[in-house]
Structures are given as C-alpha cells and as structure tokens.
Design a protein around this motif. Sequence first.
Motif, mmCIF file in Angstrom:
data_model
loop_
_atom_site.group_PDB
_atom_site.id
_atom_site.type_symbol
_atom_site.label_atom_id
_atom_site.label_comp_id
_atom_site.label_asym_id
_atom_site.label_seq_id
_atom_site.Cartn_x
_atom_site.Cartn_y
_atom_site.Cartn_z
ATOM 1 N N UNK B 286 0.797 -1.224 0.000
ATOM 2 C CA UNK B 286 0.000 0.000 0.000
ATOM 3 C C UNK B 286 0.834 1.281 0.000
ATOM 4 N N UNK B 289 1.429 3.230 -3.219
ATOM 5 C CA UNK B 289 0.418 4.092 -3.857
ATOM 6 C C UNK B 289 0.637 5.540 -3.456
ATOM 7 N N UNK B 290 1.065 5.744 -2.231
ATOM 8 C CA UNK B 290 1.388 7.104 -1.799
ATOM 9 C C UNK B 290 2.659 7.557 -2.522
ATOM 10 N N UNK B 292 3.605 6.632 -5.441
ATOM 11 C CA UNK B 292 3.270 6.956 -6.836
ATOM 12 C C UNK B 292 2.747 8.386 -6.925
ATOM 13 N N UNK B 293 1.859 8.760 -5.994
ATOM 14 C CA UNK B 293 1.340 10.130 -5.982
ATOM 15 C C UNK B 293 2.455 11.127 -5.720
ATOM 16 N N UNK B 364 1.771 12.167 1.133
ATOM 17 C CA UNK B 364 2.430 12.604 -0.102
ATOM 18 C C UNK B 364 3.350 13.781 0.194
#
Lengths: 284, 390, 175
Positions: B286, B289-290, B292-293, B364
């Motif tokens: 998980x 995903x942060x 990636x942002x 992020x």
Amino acid sequence: MDPLAGKYLRPEKWPGTACPGCGLRLLHREVLTAIDALGLGPSDLVWGTAIGCTGRQTYATWRGDTFAGTHGRVYALATGLRLALPREKRILLTVGDGDAFTIGLPHLLAAARRNVDLTVVVGDNLGYQSTGGQYGVTTPAGSRTDSSPYGTWEPGWSDGGLDVLGIVREAGASFLARHTVLQRDAVVESVKAALGTRGFSLVQVVYGCHVHYGAQALGDGTVGAIQGWIRARTVPLEPGPAPEVAPAGFRTGVFHDARGARPEFTERLRDHVAAVRARAGRTS
Amino acid sequence: MRRVFDTGNAAITEAAIVAGCRVFAGYPITPATEIAENMARRLPEVGGYYVQAEDECAALHLCNGASLGGLKAMTATSGPGFILFADPFGWAVSAEIPVVIVDAQRVGPVSGITGAPGQGELYLSRYLAHGGNYETIVLAPSSVQEAFRLTVRAFALAERFRTPVTLLADQMVTDGWEALAIPETSDERAAMGLEVVPRRAHPGPDFYPASDAIDVPPVVLGRGAGGACSDWTPTERGHDTEEVEAQHKHAHRLIHKIRRHRHLIDEHEAWGLEDDPEVILVSYGTPSRVVKSAVARARAEGLRVGGLRLVSLWPFPDHLFARRARYLSVELNWDGQLVREIQRAMSPGSSAHFFGRCGELPRVAELCEASRALLRGERLARRGWELEAY
Amino acid sequence: MSDRIEILLSGHGGQGVVRLGQVLGLAGSRQGLGATMLVSHGTETRGGYVRSQVVLASGEVDSPVVERADCFCAMTASAYERFHPLVRGTLLYDPAVVAPGADRAARRVAVPASATAAGELGKPLLANVIFLGAVSRILAATLDRTAVVAALRDRIPRYPEENARAFELGWELAG
C-alpha cells in the motif's frame, strides 16, 4: 529377507535403522502381520511417520505411498491428507511416544476430537532415545536417564494415576489400546481392529530402548534385561472405570472401544458441504 | 464479469476459488480473519473444504497434507500466526509441495497493534524456514484488484515451481475497499491475463529431480505407486538419507529451480526512471500508492525524482538497483528492512536512505519533502529519529 | 468534480462509520469513479475509534490517504480532536457531542444527527444515515444522489423506508 518384509517393504530399506535386537523391529513386523491378516495391499494404505527412532525405522519402507511429517505435526498433515483421499484408503501413522504424547499431543487430540480416520501406532521406547536417552512423559517415575541423572522428578503421563490414553479417550477417539511389544498376538489384533476403525484409533506399544533406557535406568543394556523387566511390569487393564491410583507398570489391553459411535471427520465435513450445496440448489 | 466494491480479503478469497483452491485451513487472526470467514462461506459452495485448525502451525500442515493428496490449498494469517507457519513452511519447501500463504502484515513486534498496517515481515517471509538452503517466492499486492491477480498468480507459481508461495499483503490492502472485477468465464480470465495451472500429479516413485527443472508435477499420494515424501534430505526416490552429496543436490535444486527461472517471477512497476532521476523512491504494498502520488507531484514540480514499486519481493530484484541514484526506501516499519536489501543490491556510488512509518501510511507531502531534502544532499531526520542510518 | 475528492469519516465503533464509507465508495465506483476506502480501528469492533478514509477520483486513485479532507464527518468529540487538522473543505459535526474549535475548515455544518435520530425517528441508530444524507448533499457535485440512495439500499437492505427518511432528513440538515 523375512517373507512378510519381502512382500510389503522396499528391499533397500530392510532391515531398517533400529539397533540390533530393538523391539521396534518386532513392532514393525507386528504391524505388517496385521496388514497381511487384513489382506491389504500397497495401494490400500498410505503410511506416514514422524521423526525419531520410529520414524527412521519405518519411513519409506512401505512399498505403497509413504510420508513423514515434522516432529509432532504429522497428525495435522495426515488430517489434511485425509481430506483429499478416498474413504477406502487407510492412513497409518507410526510415531514415537515423544511425538504422540508430548510435542504432538495438541494435534493428536484435535485429530481425536474430529475423529479423523487415522490409525496411530505409538512405538513407546520410554523417552527420547534417538537423541541419546533423555526422559519423556512415558518414562517410569524416578528413572535415571541422561537428562535425569538423579532420577526423574516431574510427573509423566503414567504416574500417580494419570493415563494419557484417558485424555485421548476423552478427546473423542474411537479405538484405543496399549500392549507391550512382547504381546505379539494382542498387538496384531489391536492394530487390525484399529485399521478397521472408521475414525481415530491409536495403539500404544511399549518396547523400551535397551541401549539407552536399559543401560541408564536398569543398569543392564541387554535385550534380555529389558524384555524381562517389561514382562515383570505388565499388568492387565482392569475392566470398568480406571482405578483412582493406577498400579505401577504397563496396563495393557483394549483401553477404549467406541468404534462407530461418532461420525468420522471427512464424513461429517462431506455431509456439511453436501447440505450447503443442496441449499444453494447445486448437486454435489 | 462480476463487478463489486469490496475488500482485499474478499479479492483473495474469490481469486483462490478461481485458481482452483479447494481447501482452506486457518485460525482466526486480525486482520486476516475475513479471508477465513469468506472461505468458510464460499468453499462449500464449490465443493471445497474449510477447516478451522487448532493453531497456525496445524493450519499450514493441514494445507500441506491436502496438497499432498492432490487438492490445492491456502491459508491466511498475520504476524503472530505467520511465525507459527515456520515448521510447516519448511516442510513444504523441502518436500516441494505447492501451497499458498497469505500474510496480512500488521504492526509488531508480536501482537503489536492488530488493526493497523505494518511491513515487518519482509525478511521473515524470505527466511521463515530454518536451515537455509532454499529460495522462495513472495509477491506483494498494493490494491484490491491486484490482490486478486496476484493470488491467482501465487497458485500458478506454486504449481509450476512445486513450492509454497507467499502473498505478503498489509492491513490496508486486506481491509481496504475498492472496485473489484471478478472474471466468471475462462475467456474473461484470459483477457485479464490470469493463468490457472491445474494440479498435475506425480504418483511416484521418483520425484526429486537432481536438476533445476520447473513444471515437474508435485508428488501426490494415494495411488499406491510408491510416492515418498518427507522432511529429511531426500534421495531422488524420496527416501531419507544422510549423504552429503544428496543434500547438495537437494539444496541446489531448491535454490536454483527458482533463481534460474526468476524471469517467470520478477515483476515491478517503475515511474519516471526514463528521465534518469537522482532520487528514486522504493516501496511495496500500500505505501507504494502514496509513493506513486508523491513521484507524480515531485515530477510536476520539475524535481528529478522517480519511483519503483516491487511486486515480486523474493527472489529480490537486485537488477533494479543497477543505476546510480539516491534510493529512498519507504516502509511501514521503524527498523528498516527493504533498505538493507537495497543497500546490498545498489550499484557503487549509490546511496540508500530510509523513510519509516508504522501503523499509518506516510503522506504525499512528507515524501515530497524528503525527496527535496535528498536532492539538496541533506540528511533526513524527523522528530529525533535518525532515519539516515543507512 | 475536481480530479480528487477526499472524505474522512470518524466516530466510535458501532456508529456505522465503515458502512457510510462503503456506501459512498460503492456509489462512486458505480458511477465509474476511482474509489478507495481505508478502514482503521483498534482491537475492539465496538467501542474503539473507527476511521474511514474515502477517496474518489476521476481516474484511478493512487494514494488512498486523506491528507486534506474535502469533507470531514466528525461523529464524536475525540474523532474531531484527532483529525480536525486535516480538514480543508466542509466540516460536518454533531453539535450534541462536538464543539468545533480553531480548525481550517472552509465551511462548518452542524448536523444534529443523534438528536434528530432519537427525536424525529425514534431510533438513535439512524444517526449515521442522517450523516450520510448530509455528506451526500455536500458531495452532490461529485456523487449522484440517486446512486448514493441505491448504494444505501444495497449495503443496508433492512428497513429501507426508515433509511430513506433518515437520508432525506440529513440531506435537508446540510442545506
């Protein structure tokens, strides 16, 4: 080669790893005698083992399918295997006293509670012998072993009125017996009854280790000495309820016979699955 | 195609059914209990068996036994149960039995915090069996749909490599909700790139090839052909032996059947590496995903930042760290695990840095801040934690 | 809608925080939006704090973390205390239990959900559906009201009339 061994065992694994004169060899042969008397062939029975003397002696000797689990866990492994095998396939487990009654007891009791169709033959050499002779839960009270140089001080499963087979009975087993390896016919009859049981069955066979237990606890490491000592301590199981204080010695006989009294694990599970599918409108 | 909004736990369950799993043995534990509950409901519907084991050690042994009898099996747990898998995991590795294990990582050590995400089992998933002498396959999903895909893949790899495969998830994936498309026909499965490898059975007697071959059918007992399978060092017939030569052959097979076919396992995702970034954020599960942002935001600001998401964790993808860069490992733990592997694998002139967090995901903004600091050549320190011990 | 909407819902266990998130996520997902919901809670399924982080996006959702809540539903005082620093858009709170202090909400909407549920509906448990109605009105530019109502019906199939009424009341309270 022994004709029974020649018929059922892999020649390269005979006569096995047990010490010369060891009761484990007698036990191995008694189990084969029972299998032969039932007319079972290699494809009728899957033979599992654990580790220790019993595991080493019996693993991969059977011409049919064979497996070994880690110490104390083979009951869970065999329960999983039972799920996958057709009901007519027997599963026989030859294990040691440490495996069955110490490290593996919770799993063994879970198998008894579920009444998994397994036959467990416990080769009881009175302690941990493949590691050189340490006391276990079937070692007679006060015995001197390598890990009890002043005599054992903690109670085992056969001291002070305790009997481990009583625990296994209460857990739900279908058939339980205890004999000494010297009671050849009785062992054969009980193993036959156990293999014919549709449910959890266990036969404890006391043979004692002459090399370690005999030398350390009895002061005589000969086969004759331990056999004489076992004979002298063998008492028949009293019929009726267990006495409050069990007599010292090996109480032998059929301990519990409730064959057919409880549904077997996979039967119960298959019925459950069929009922769920029927409710969902599927045919199984 | 069935489209639902559901959890990673539901995705793993449905994927296991699609992959042909017919036995689940488990023990309730947060946050993986829902997988057990779902399997208890779904397996009978497809003629499969759910068994609640007496403990996790028994649970995986039950799965091993079912697989040894020819049925595909899976279990699921979290940290405290994962450690109890050690014994049956080693058995399955050595006896070469296909089985799928799900670990929904939570916060440790030991019972820690049950309902919050952690990533503390990277090394445990690699070294769960004692004694070494093996390689293993570990996959890490980062979304509900990916949990579905990787569960199907785990079953396929387990069959092809004759080995346990671990799905190393985290609480956010297992408990998190997202859209999930479940294929209902083989065409739909094929369109999604899902491969289902049926169980082939090797009845015996020989089943330990002294080679690194894959696609060797696993031993299946019950046919009376003399199959033999144990925890001891095996001969090629499966008999127990104490011969060192046989042990060498066995270990060589366990290691190299996986390492020499790692191209069938390796999977990752990369963001912005084509622009030769100075700083590369690395993560799995998980947190990726942060990441990636954060990489997208940093690149929008014109920063030379890229990202790597590891999907297959073991065998470790050393080749991904060949480029010279400042690697920032973003992990849900405070001790730094992934960063150690990066430090080992990275090319000379590179540096490895650590951003730890536990029980919650990083933000992020924080990752952008850390990236900027690294680009400026500053050390990363936060609230008294020396995060740049590497 | 903007590219990404972040919704934070928090209260204690048993208040339906997870259900609300499911309904919003399901509605968004059915509308073709990217939707994620993370659930965090302590050991107990009842009694501890529960937080749902819902993110809706026009494309795929990358980070599922709520960092700047466009909408924050505070259903208990401790939920407000814990998470108010994240709110940037609308704060919805139950005035019976939350007294907003200095936060950075652009707008504050008092939703007397517990009082309305107990008083007008005679069923305190419906407070969460009242909140759902209120949140849905705040998110009307993103989520289609009929999609939310349909998702509510699918996710909580029992007592559809009562739920519809509670939703309506909540919608009005956020007017």
